[in-house]
Design a protein around this motif. Structure first.
Motif, short mmCIF file in Angstrom:
data_model
loop_
_atom_site.label_atom_id
_atom_site.label_comp_id
_atom_site.label_asym_id
_atom_site.label_seq_id
_atom_site.Cartn_x
_atom_site.Cartn_y
_atom_site.Cartn_z
N GLU A 170 35.60 15.81 -13.69
CA GLU A 170 34.23 15.35 -13.94
C GLU A 170 34.26 14.35 -15.08
O GLU A 170 35.12 14.42 -15.96
CB GLU A 170 33.32 16.52 -14.33
CG GLU A 170 33.13 17.53 -13.22
CD GLU A 170 32.33 18.73 -13.71
OE1 GLU A 170 32.12 18.84 -14.93
OE2 GLU A 170 31.92 19.53 -12.86
N TRP A 178 28.46 5.08 -12.80
CA TRP A 178 28.93 5.91 -11.69
C TRP A 178 27.76 6.40 -10.85
O TRP A 178 27.92 6.78 -9.71
CB TRP A 178 29.74 7.10 -12.20
CG TRP A 178 30.92 6.65 -13.00
CD1 TRP A 178 31.00 6.55 -14.35
CD2 TRP A 178 32.18 6.20 -12.50
NE1 TRP A 178 32.24 6.08 -14.72
CE2 TRP A 178 32.98 5.86 -13.61
CE3 TRP A 178 32.71 6.06 -11.21
CZ2 TRP A 178 34.27 5.38 -13.47
CZ3 TRP A 178 34.00 5.59 -11.07
CH2 TRP A 178 34.78 5.25 -12.20
N ARG A 227 38.34 12.12 -7.65
CA ARG A 227 38.16 13.54 -7.36
C ARG A 227 39.49 14.25 -7.19
O ARG A 227 39.55 15.47 -7.15
CB ARG A 227 37.31 13.74 -6.10
CG ARG A 227 35.91 13.17 -6.23
CD ARG A 227 35.08 13.93 -7.23
NE ARG A 227 33.75 13.37 -7.39
CZ ARG A 227 32.92 13.67 -8.36
NH1 ARG A 227 33.29 14.54 -9.29
NH2 ARG A 227 31.74 13.12 -8.43
N GLU A 228 40.54 13.47 -7.02
CA GLU A 228 41.85 14.08 -6.86
C GLU A 228 42.76 13.59 -7.98
O GLU A 228 42.65 12.47 -8.45
CB GLU A 228 42.45 13.71 -5.50
CG GLU A 228 41.68 14.33 -4.33
CD GLU A 228 42.29 13.92 -3.00
OE1 GLU A 228 43.33 13.24 -3.03
OE2 GLU A 228 41.69 14.27 -1.98
N ALA A 264 34.41 6.39 -7.46
CA ALA A 264 34.44 7.75 -7.99
C ALA A 264 35.15 8.71 -7.06
O ALA A 264 35.74 9.70 -7.50
CB ALA A 264 33.01 8.24 -8.26
N THR A 265 35.10 8.43 -5.76
CA THR A 265 35.77 9.34 -4.82
C THR A 265 37.28 9.36 -5.08
O THR A 265 37.95 10.35 -4.82
CB THR A 265 35.51 8.91 -3.36
OG1 THR A 265 35.97 7.57 -3.20
CG2 THR A 265 34.02 8.98 -3.04
N GLU A 266 37.79 8.26 -5.63
CA GLU A 266 39.22 8.19 -5.94
C GLU A 266 39.59 9.11 -7.11
O GLU A 266 40.75 9.41 -7.35
CB GLU A 266 39.63 6.76 -6.31
CG GLU A 266 39.46 5.76 -5.18
CD GLU A 266 40.63 5.82 -4.20
OE1 GLU A 266 41.71 6.22 -4.62
OE2 GLU A 266 40.42 5.48 -3.02
N TRP A 304 37.83 11.23 -16.97
CA TRP A 304 37.45 12.28 -16.02
C TRP A 304 38.42 13.45 -16.21
O TRP A 304 39.63 13.27 -16.11
CB TRP A 304 37.54 11.76 -14.57
CG TRP A 304 36.49 10.73 -14.24
CD1 TRP A 304 36.36 9.50 -14.79
CD2 TRP A 304 35.43 10.87 -13.29
NE1 TRP A 304 35.28 8.85 -14.23
CE2 TRP A 304 34.70 9.67 -13.31
CE3 TRP A 304 35.04 11.89 -12.42
CZ2 TRP A 304 33.59 9.47 -12.48
CZ3 TRP A 304 33.94 11.67 -11.60
CH2 TRP A 304 33.21 10.48 -11.63
N GLY A 309 31.52 4.32 -5.26
CA GLY A 309 32.59 4.38 -4.25
C GLY A 309 33.93 4.69 -4.88
O GLY A 309 34.73 5.49 -4.35
#
Lengths: 372, 513
Positions: free
Chosen positions: B61, B74, B88-89, B84-86, B51, B82
């Motif tokens: 991304e 994903w 994003r940062e 994947a939210t981890e 990502w 779920g």
């Protein structure tokens, strides 16, 4: 799919007529696809088989191997024909030693967006030099869902010649991907242990090791192997000694991927399968008891059942174990139970049960058993 | 020396192997494709997902997955969705997420540009191993950043190459000569149209002053325009000049010049040339034809008009009423025909440069008052009032007084003709920057937007019925523009349909020296 209809027949007769008779019998019993396995000792040639193969009305796959396994014995001559009760989809991938071949594109073209199969029988020309690249491309395309198993076809003479059976005739320097619509369970073990190293592969080209620790590869290898074996390499006894001293690429969890040196140049070592530059290898040696114990452990890993099991076992294990190889098969029967077993003694083995990336093994025991 | 612990040695070996797999390709996906298959085999993992942030403002991304077949997890697998939210940062340290019974997701930071997810079945990677591979993933982050930068540069290069190719195609196919010179007037670029027009090879001409390739008679005119362009003249400069050719028959070319780098000093001049030899010849033949025909018409017309005038004046005695009306009609149309022929002859003389100008420095106000005074009777016949407003008392103008009156007369008569009964035409004059500007405003119907481009063209009438209803030859504004331009001025107009029109012209003010 009813596995009970999976027909299996063996003939010790090395003549092409025997193979054709086995195939005809399987077709008469309703087989819709064929797997044809032949011993290198049969002397199979395209002249004998191509016109028959091209005239077959059903898909066919298979290959010529140093030896075959049937009825709990290894055979140096003869044929095995397995009749499958379904029309198998078979992809033949050319140019397995072509340094410019784009296997990712070729496999993508062949398999496209098709749903991953339950199992994939992967046969390769075991003397090709880019088997690892092909397996990476196959795994990239199909992922970890299928169960993969198979091995390298070819001759212990290490002469490259047509060694895969297909509806286009006998093929050389190809890979063959056969989609099997049944689930299999896998057992993978080898039993070889480190005795020298580590060495850094400081220069290699695919399956050829040029230097170890910045010194000529054969010079390093000879120093350790002659000292341990008490034998000296001559112009024509390389594999006779080397079959007991493969290389091992060690993984962080302590497991070892074996690479079998089968011949040498002046200072190079030619292996079955790629040995990447900058990889770290050890020299391995085997103990009969350890190898047999490993095979038994591999057999114990497959689910119990009555359906057939397919064994891809390295020919060099036979050469190393010699008469004790029958003990290995007996240990397998004791672990797995008495179920139909057939297979081939290979130049390199292929296996993946979904937990790791697809790997090309050497000197390894790969057992695939149908799930009842 | 104590031997390195075997396990530590194994990890160092692993670091060595993996480090040398990083950055073997410049492009991102091939680079990752060279790294991950062997790396995953060494680590005992079954998949990797990379990502990356495409820029500093965007969250990471998914850019690469090995095996590619796993890229859909994903989207399709709610357990992965779920996790994947981890991603994003950006995280500073490795983390482990377990999904399902035995699947371990190792989230490895990739510097400040993303994360890599290593998927492993069974037990997670041991902490020492994770620590051992952290520097590898730092190196991988650097390689990813370099690959992204490289791809950005490659993209920009491709865009530039595409633009260059498009430009080259245009330059090679366009019929106009396109040229560039340096500040000294030496040719630095010529497109292939040059050879088609001049017959000379481009290679023979580059490096030579452009003036070498023009007829000597036109050199001074060209240099004047060239230096004006170099001095950052706003807009393009136009001139016609003769180009030498290999067969010694010069070609007339229309040249346009502009600075190559508007707004900055120097940088040479960019220009175009169109071969107008045939056009000029056709124009000359047309003018000669017009002049000949006009002269041939004018002589008998003078006799006809004289005869009619005598009849109308009673030279042969009183005419019967019906004959008198017919003679009046003939007289009126003879006058119209005379005006038309006079306009045609004026136009021909203007275009041929044969109309003489007697320039003087004059006060503007008397010129304007004279024009209004002379046209007031005409305006009265239309019920229109002429007003001189806001005239510049002290303004002076550099002009030919006769031609000035001709210009103003044309504009005033137009304004009167198009004004409504009881309307007003206002003339305003004011000094501008080194010029004097005169405006003539009417309250007529204004000019249709579709007609604006033709206003100053010969024989242009917004409505063909205007010619008959309002009189006029359709040459008035064309002659007016030629007159203004030959007096070194400019002419134009503004108009809002339904709200009248304002025609203006500017003429040079006398220099202050």
């Amino acid at each position: 799919m009813n596995m009970a209809r999976f027909s299996l027949a063996f003939s010790p007769d090395p003549s092409p007529a025997a193979a054709i008779a086995l195939a005809d019998a399987a077709l008469a019993r309703g087989a819709e696809s064929l797997i044809l396995l032949a011993c290198d000792g049969n002397g199979c040639s395209p002249e004998q088989f191509d016109s028959w193969l091209r005239g077959l009305a059903v898909p066919i796959c298979g290959g010529v191997f140093p030896q075959l396994i049937h009825d709990w014995k290894n055979h140096e001559r003869g044929y095995i024909v397995a009749g499958l009760p379904a029309t198998a989809t078979i992809y033949n991938v050319p140019g397995l030693s072509d340094p410019g071949a784009d296997f990712t594109g070729m496999v993508e073209d062949a398999l496209g967006d098709a749903k991953p199969p339950q199992s994939l029988l992967v046969l390769v020309d075991g003397l090709s030099s880019r088997i690892g690249a092909l397996l990476d491309a196959v795994y990239d395309n199909l992922g970890s869902d299928p169960v993969y198993f198979g091995g390298g076809a070819g001759s212990l003479s290490f002469q490259s010649r047509p060694c895969l059976f297909s509806n286009r005739g006998m093929l050389v320097d190809h890979a063959q991907l056969t989609v099997l619509p049944w689930p299999f369970g896998l057992g993978v073990e080898h039993g070889w242990e480190k005795f020298a190293g580590p060495f850094v592969v400081t220069n290699s080209t695919r399956n050829v090791i040029h230097s170890l620790d910045f010194r000529p590869a054969f010079e390093v290898y000879r120093g350790y192997v002659e000292a341990d074996s008490g034998r000296s390499f001559t112009a024509d006894n390389f594999f006779d000694i080397a079959k007991a001293y493969p290389f091992g690429l060690e993984k962080p969890d302590g497991s070892i991927l074996v690479r079998d040196p089968i011949s040498r140049g002046d200072n190079d070592l030619n292996c079955v399968g790629e040995v990447p530059s900058n990889s770290v290898v050890h020299l391995l040696k085997g103990q009969t008891a350890n190898l047999i114990r490993a095979a038994a452990a591999g057999a114990a890993a497959v689910p119990q059942g009555a359906g057939p099991a397919i064994l891809a076992d390295c020919i060099s294990r036979v050469l190393f174990l010699e008469h004790d190889f029958l003990q290995e098969l007996d240990a397998v029967r004791q672990s797995m139970g008495d179920r139909p077993l057939f297979g081939m003694l290979t130049l390199g083995e292929i296996a993946n049960g979904g937990d790791y990336c697809l790997e090309f093994y050497n000197k390894t025991f790969v057992l695939a058993a149908t799930l009842d | 020396m104590e031997p390195i612990h075997e396990h530590a040695s194994r990890l160092v070996n692993l670091q060595y192997e993996l480090a040398l797999l990083v950055g073997q390709q410049l492009r991102l996906i091939p680079m990752l494709r060279r790294f991950f298959p062997p790396a995953l085999k060494s680590l005992g993992c079954r998949a990797a997902h990379v990502w990356l942030c495409s820029d500093t403002a965007s969250p990471p991304e998914l850019r690469y997955t090995y095996p590619a077949r796993d890229s859909s997890v994903w989207r399709d697998d709610p357990r992965f969705a779920g996790a994947a939210t981890e991603l994003r940062e950006i995280a500073a340290r490795p983390r482990i997420l377990q999904i399902g019974a035995s699947t371990q997701l190792h989230l490895m930071p990739l510097g400040n540009i993303g994360q890599c997810v290593l998927v492993r079945e069974g037990k997670p990677l041991e902490p020492m191993l994770v620590e051992a591979i952290r520097p590898i993933f730092d190196r991988l982050a650097t390689a990813c950043r370099a690959s992204l930068d490289h791809e950005q540069v490659e993209h920009l290069r491709a865009v530039a190459a595409e633009g260059e190719q498009r430009l080259r195609t245009v330059l090679e196919t366009v019929g106009e000569v396109i040229f560039q010179t340096d500040d000294g007037g030496t040719l630095t670029f010529l497109n292939p149209a040059w050879s088609r027009i001049s017959g000379m090879a481009i290679e023979q001409c580059l490096g030579r002053p452009l003036t070498d390739l023009l007829s000597p008679e036109d050199t001074a005119q060209f240099l004047e325009a060239f230096h004006a362009a170099l001095d950052n003249y706003r807009g393009s400069l136009r001139l016609d000049a003769r180009l030498r050719t290999v067969d010694a028959a010069p070609r007339w070319v229309a040249i346009r010049l502009r600075p190559s780098h508007p707004g900055s000093a120097g940088g040479g001049v960019t220009g175009t040339m169109i071969d107008v030899t045939d056009l000029r010849q056709a124009e000359r033949m047309k003018r000669e034809f017009t002049a000949t025909v006009s002269h041939e018409l004018r002589t008998p017309l003078t006799s006809i008009a004289g005869a009619i005038s005598l009849l109308n004046g009673g030279a042969v005695g009183p005419l019967p009423e019906a004959a008198r009306k017919l003679v009046a009609i003939a007289d009126k149309n003879a006058q119209r025909l005379r005006v038309l022929i006079d306009d045609l002859l004026d136009m021909e003389r203007l275009l041929a440069g044969k109309l003489p100008f007697a320039f003087q420095e004059l006060e503007l106000r008397p010129l304007l008052e004279q024009a209004l005074s002379e046209h007031q009777p005409f305006a009265d016949t239309h019920g229109v009032r002429l007003t001189l407003a806001d005239h510049a008392d002290q303004a002076r103008v550099h002009t030919d007084p006769g031609r000035f009156q001709q210009v103003l007369s044309n504009l005033l008569s137009n304004a009167v003709k198009f004004s409504p009964q009881g309307g007003e035409v206002v003339v305003t004059a004011r000094p501008a920057d080194q010029t004097v500007r005169v405006e003539i405003r009417d309250r007529g119907p204004g000019i249709d937007p579709e007609f604006r481009p033709q206003v100053f063209q010969k024989f242009a009438q917004a409505d063909a019925s205007d010619t008959r209803r309002l009189g006029g030859t359709g040459l008035g504004l064309a002659i007016t523009r030629e007159l203004v331009e030959q007096m070194h001025g400019r002419i134009g107009f503004e108009s809002t349909p339904g709200d009248g029109a304002t025609f203006w012209f500017e003429l040079p003010a006398p220099s202050s020296e």
